[in-house]
Design an enzyme around this catalytic site. Structure first.
Site, PDB file in Angstrom:
ATOM      1  N   GLY A  90       0.804  -1.213   0.000  1.00  0.00           N
ATOM      2  CA  GLY A  90       0.000   0.000   0.000  1.00  0.00           C
ATOM      3  C   GLY A  90       0.839   1.268   0.000  1.00  0.00           C
ATOM      4  O   GLY A  90       0.492   2.251  -0.670  1.00  0.00           O
ATOM      5  N   THR A  91       1.923   1.254   0.745  1.00  0.00           N
ATOM      6  CA  THR A  91       2.757   2.463   0.830  1.00  0.00           C
ATOM      7  C   THR A  91       3.304   2.835  -0.544  1.00  0.00           C
ATOM      8  O   THR A  91       3.236   4.003  -0.962  1.00  0.00           O
ATOM      9  CB  THR A  91       3.916   2.233   1.828  1.00  0.00           C
ATOM     10  OG1 THR A  91       3.354   1.950   3.118  1.00  0.00           O
ATOM     11  CG2 THR A  91       4.811   3.457   1.922  1.00  0.00           C
ATOM     12  N   ASN A 177      -7.990   3.810   8.744  1.00  0.00           N
ATOM     13  CA  ASN A 177      -7.384   2.662   9.409  1.00  0.00           C
ATOM     14  C   ASN A 177      -7.484   2.725  10.931  1.00  0.00           C
ATOM     15  O   ASN A 177      -7.352   1.723  11.604  1.00  0.00           O
ATOM     16  CB  ASN A 177      -5.915   2.539   8.996  1.00  0.00           C
ATOM     17  CG  ASN A 177      -5.176   3.855   9.075  1.00  0.00           C
ATOM     18  OD1 ASN A 177      -5.569   4.830   8.449  1.00  0.00           O
ATOM     19  ND2 ASN A 177      -4.114   3.909   9.854  1.00  0.00           N
ATOM     20  N   GLN A 205      -7.510  -0.432   3.659  1.00  0.00           N
ATOM     21  CA  GLN A 205      -8.320  -1.062   4.711  1.00  0.00           C
ATOM     22  C   GLN A 205      -9.674  -1.529   4.182  1.00  0.00           C
ATOM     23  O   GLN A 205     -10.315  -2.374   4.798  1.00  0.00           O
ATOM     24  CB  GLN A 205      -8.532  -0.092   5.885  1.00  0.00           C
ATOM     25  CG  GLN A 205      -7.266   0.231   6.654  1.00  0.00           C
ATOM     26  CD  GLN A 205      -6.720  -0.947   7.463  1.00  0.00           C
ATOM     27  OE1 GLN A 205      -7.436  -1.905   7.758  1.00  0.00           O
ATOM     28  NE2 GLN A 205      -5.453  -0.897   7.810  1.00  0.00           N
ATOM     29  N   GLY A 226      -1.794  -6.383  -0.027  1.00  0.00           N
ATOM     30  CA  GLY A 226      -2.049  -7.809   0.170  1.00  0.00           C
ATOM     31  C   GLY A 226      -2.105  -8.256   1.619  1.00  0.00           C
ATOM     32  O   GLY A 226      -2.972  -9.030   2.009  1.00  0.00           O
ATOM     33  N   HIS A 227      -1.172  -7.732   2.456  1.00  0.00           N
ATOM     34  CA  HIS A 227      -1.084  -8.306   3.802  1.00  0.00           C
ATOM     35  C   HIS A 227      -2.238  -7.892   4.697  1.00  0.00           C
ATOM     36  O   HIS A 227      -2.427  -8.442   5.779  1.00  0.00           O
ATOM     37  CB  HIS A 227       0.264  -7.982   4.454  1.00  0.00           C
ATOM     38  CG  HIS A 227       0.437  -6.580   4.956  1.00  0.00           C
ATOM     39  ND1 HIS A 227       0.268  -6.262   6.284  1.00  0.00           N
ATOM     40  CD2 HIS A 227       0.760  -5.430   4.328  1.00  0.00           C
ATOM     41  CE1 HIS A 227       0.499  -4.963   6.448  1.00  0.00           C
ATOM     42  NE2 HIS A 227       0.798  -4.437   5.276  1.00  0.00           N
ATOM     43  N   THR A 263      11.443  -6.401 -11.854  1.00  0.00           N
ATOM     44  CA  THR A 263      11.040  -7.773 -12.148  1.00  0.00           C
ATOM     45  C   THR A 263       9.733  -8.093 -11.439  1.00  0.00           C
ATOM     46  O   THR A 263       9.568  -7.809 -10.253  1.00  0.00           O
ATOM     47  CB  THR A 263      12.145  -8.761 -11.708  1.00  0.00           C
ATOM     48  OG1 THR A 263      13.334  -8.426 -12.415  1.00  0.00           O
ATOM     49  CG2 THR A 263      11.755 -10.193 -12.004  1.00  0.00           C
ATOM     50  N   CYS A 356       3.753   5.160  16.347  1.00  0.00           N
ATOM     51  CA  CYS A 356       4.483   6.199  17.073  1.00  0.00           C
ATOM     52  C   CYS A 356       5.729   6.511  16.261  1.00  0.00           C
ATOM     53  O   CYS A 356       6.260   5.662  15.567  1.00  0.00           O
ATOM     54  CB  CYS A 356       4.867   5.743  18.469  1.00  0.00           C
ATOM     55  SG  CYS A 356       5.842   4.249  18.512  1.00  0.00           S
TER      56      CYS A 356
HETATM   57  C1  LIG Z   1      -4.962   3.098   5.156  1.00  0.00           C
HETATM   58  C2  LIG Z   1      -3.589   2.540   4.928  1.00  0.00           C
HETATM   59  N1  LIG Z   1      -2.884   2.951   3.873  1.00  0.00           N
HETATM   60  C3  LIG Z   1      -1.669   2.467   3.600  1.00  0.00           C
HETATM   61  C4  LIG Z   1      -1.074   1.540   4.415  1.00  0.00           C
HETATM   62  C5  LIG Z   1       0.276   1.014   4.071  1.00  0.00           C
HETATM   63  O1  LIG Z   1       0.167  -0.273   3.488  1.00  0.00           O
HETATM   64  P1  LIG Z   1       1.405  -1.280   3.469  1.00  0.00           P
HETATM   65  O2  LIG Z   1       1.605  -1.760   4.868  1.00  0.00           O
HETATM   66  O3  LIG Z   1       0.974  -2.369   2.538  1.00  0.00           O
HETATM   67  O4  LIG Z   1       2.579  -0.535   2.952  1.00  0.00           O
HETATM   68  C6  LIG Z   1      -1.763   1.091   5.546  1.00  0.00           C
HETATM   69  C7  LIG Z   1      -1.132   0.144   6.488  1.00  0.00           C
HETATM   70  O5  LIG Z   1      -1.254   0.268   7.683  1.00  0.00           O
HETATM   71  C8  LIG Z   1      -3.060   1.596   5.807  1.00  0.00           C
HETATM   72  O6  LIG Z   1      -3.778   1.191   6.855  1.00  0.00           O
END
Ligand SMILES: Cc1ncc(COP(=O)(O)O)c(C=O)c1O
Length: 421
Positions: A90-91, A177, A205, A226-227, A263, A356
């Site tokens: 997600g990041t 989240n 989320q 995914g996680h 890749t 934190c």
């Molecule tokens: C709303 C939201 N966006 C982005 C992320 C980041 O996702 P990832 O852990 O897959 O990088 C999170 C993870 O806590 C999240 O809750």
């Protein structure tokens, strides 16, 4: 898509009280336990190997696995496979969307410097926007939220009406989240559409928990991970609409429309697709089950600890304003970290909800944006359910909570719990 036989096999998978490391696991929003289907898909592909870009037979087989996984994710989001760009999570997806949309829009017209985001975005969005401000002259503007965490579409309209030509992009998360608020995405996207401004939404989320239709008019990009739904950490995707132009943030071999060189990870994609298939099967039924369990937890906490205050919207009618798996409270006079450590020692994995920074507990910026003062915000505790969660998990929490709260309160707001090391 799953065959009827698949669904018969997995639809009635036995639910087990999710006790990981001997704990009742109530932190699914942080990461979901990896599902056996995902492990199986991942290990299978790792054993087969192959680079999906290689033209030999092994590479072609890996490519097939990758593209089938892309098809699955696309179908679940109601978009075309070509619109799914796999990322490491997600990041990365949020970074690519915010920086990529800004880069493109600003290059097309240098007047476009405004980045409009909600006040409760995940740091992956907020920090990307702040980086654009520090390094590329962007001006970040925040959309207010109300006491329950809802963005007001009228506020967005007002911001866009004021000089729409200067807006590079808008970003509002699908669901928060920390407090679980589900935003009025359709309305917000429609307003952006009206003004011709790209709209990014972080559905990390939401995907797997509620229906996420990424094809709705006005939605440009959607981040998923995914996680959060049972695949291993390291897989995710950004949906990039066919007509959306994005500057790439990493350069290399030109894979995935040149938007995300590198890749391709067939094993990660296979695991992501397998987990997504599993959690979205009977999604309506499972969302209803979880929302019922969530409400039992909410009512139970408010009864067991009458001082506790629910944060985020109440969704007892199940109209879909709150994530079905999220319950979040503040506990007056107790430090969130004390509650977390005491609950941990008592056998419960929970969270304060916010990360934190550098090990220093700070009040959540999300709770401050909801209008809480710092002391109140520091007493936060989030409980998030998942596919293995049961009534027993909730009952056990409710039985333990009053004593945990009393002890956390007597430890005060200093964050020190003498019995812990
Ligand atoms: C709303 C939201 N966006 C982005 C992320 C980041 O996702 P990832 O852990 O897959 O990088 C999170 C993870 O806590 C999240 O809750």
């Amino acid at each position: 898509m799953p065959t009827p036989t698949d669904s018969q096999n997995h639809g009635h998978r036995q639910r087990s009280s999710v006790r990981r490391s001997g704990q009742v696991y109530l932190d699914h929003a942080a990461t979901h336990p990896t599902l056996p289907e995902a492990v199986e898909a991942m290990v299978g592909q790792l054993q087969r190997g192959g680079n999906p870009s290689a033209i030999n037979g092994t590479g072609r087989a890996a490519r097939r696995v990758l593209e089938e996984s892309r098809d699955t994710i696309a179908q679940l989001l109601n978009v075309d496979p070509v619109e799914v760009v796999f990322t490491s999570g997600g990041t990365e997806a949020d970074n690519l969307a915010v920086k990529g949309l800004y880069g493109q829009r600003h290059a097309e017209d240098p007047r476009r410097t405004r980045v409009v985001i909600s006040a409760i975005e995940h740091p992956a969005v907020t920090e990307s926007a702040q980086w654009l401000a520090a390094e590329h002259g962007a001006a970040v503007e925040f959309l207010d939220v109300d006491a329950q965490g809802f963005v007001d579409p009228h506020h967005l309209r007002r911001l866009l009406e004021h000089d729409p030509d200067s807006v590079a992009l808008v970003a509002v998360m699908w669901a928060n989240n920390e407090v679980g608020t589900i935003e009025p995405i359709q309305d917000l996207a429609a307003i952006c559409h009206e003004f011709g401004v790209p709209f990014h939404t972080d559905a990390v989320q939401a995907f797997g928990a509620v229906d996420v239709d990424a094809s709705q008019p006005g939605i440009s990009t959607v981040a998923i991970s995914g996680h959060k739904l049972g695949a291993p950490v390291g897989s995710g995707a950004l949906v990039v609409g066919r007509s959306v132009k994005l500057t790439s943030t990493n350069h290399g071999g030109g894979q995935q429309r040149s938007l995300r060189s590198g890749t391709l990870d067939a094993a990660g994609a296979a695991a992501f697709a397998a987990a997504a298939r599993t959690v979205t099967r009977d999604l309506t039924v499972e969302a209803e089950r979880l929302a019922t369990l969530r409400d039992r937890l909410i009512r139970g906490v408010l009864q067991a600890v009458p001082q506790a205050v629910l944060r985020g919207p109440q969704d007892f009618d199940h109209v879909g304003t709150r994530l079905p798996n999220n319950a979040h409270f503040t506990f007056p006079g107790a430090e969130g970290d004390s509650l977390l450590f005491l609950l941990d020692a008592a056998g419960f994995a929970t969270s304060t909800g916010s990360a934190c920074s550098a090990g220093v507990p700070r009040p959540s910026t999300v709770l401050l944006a909801l209008g809480l003062d710092e002391d109140t915000a520091r007493g936060a505790q989030r409980f998030t359910l998942g596919h293995g969660s049961t009534d027993d998990d909730v009952d056990a929490l409710l039985a333990a909570l009053p004593e945990v709260y009393a002890r956390a309160k007597s430890a005060g707001m200093a964050g020190q719990v003498s019995t812990l090391h």
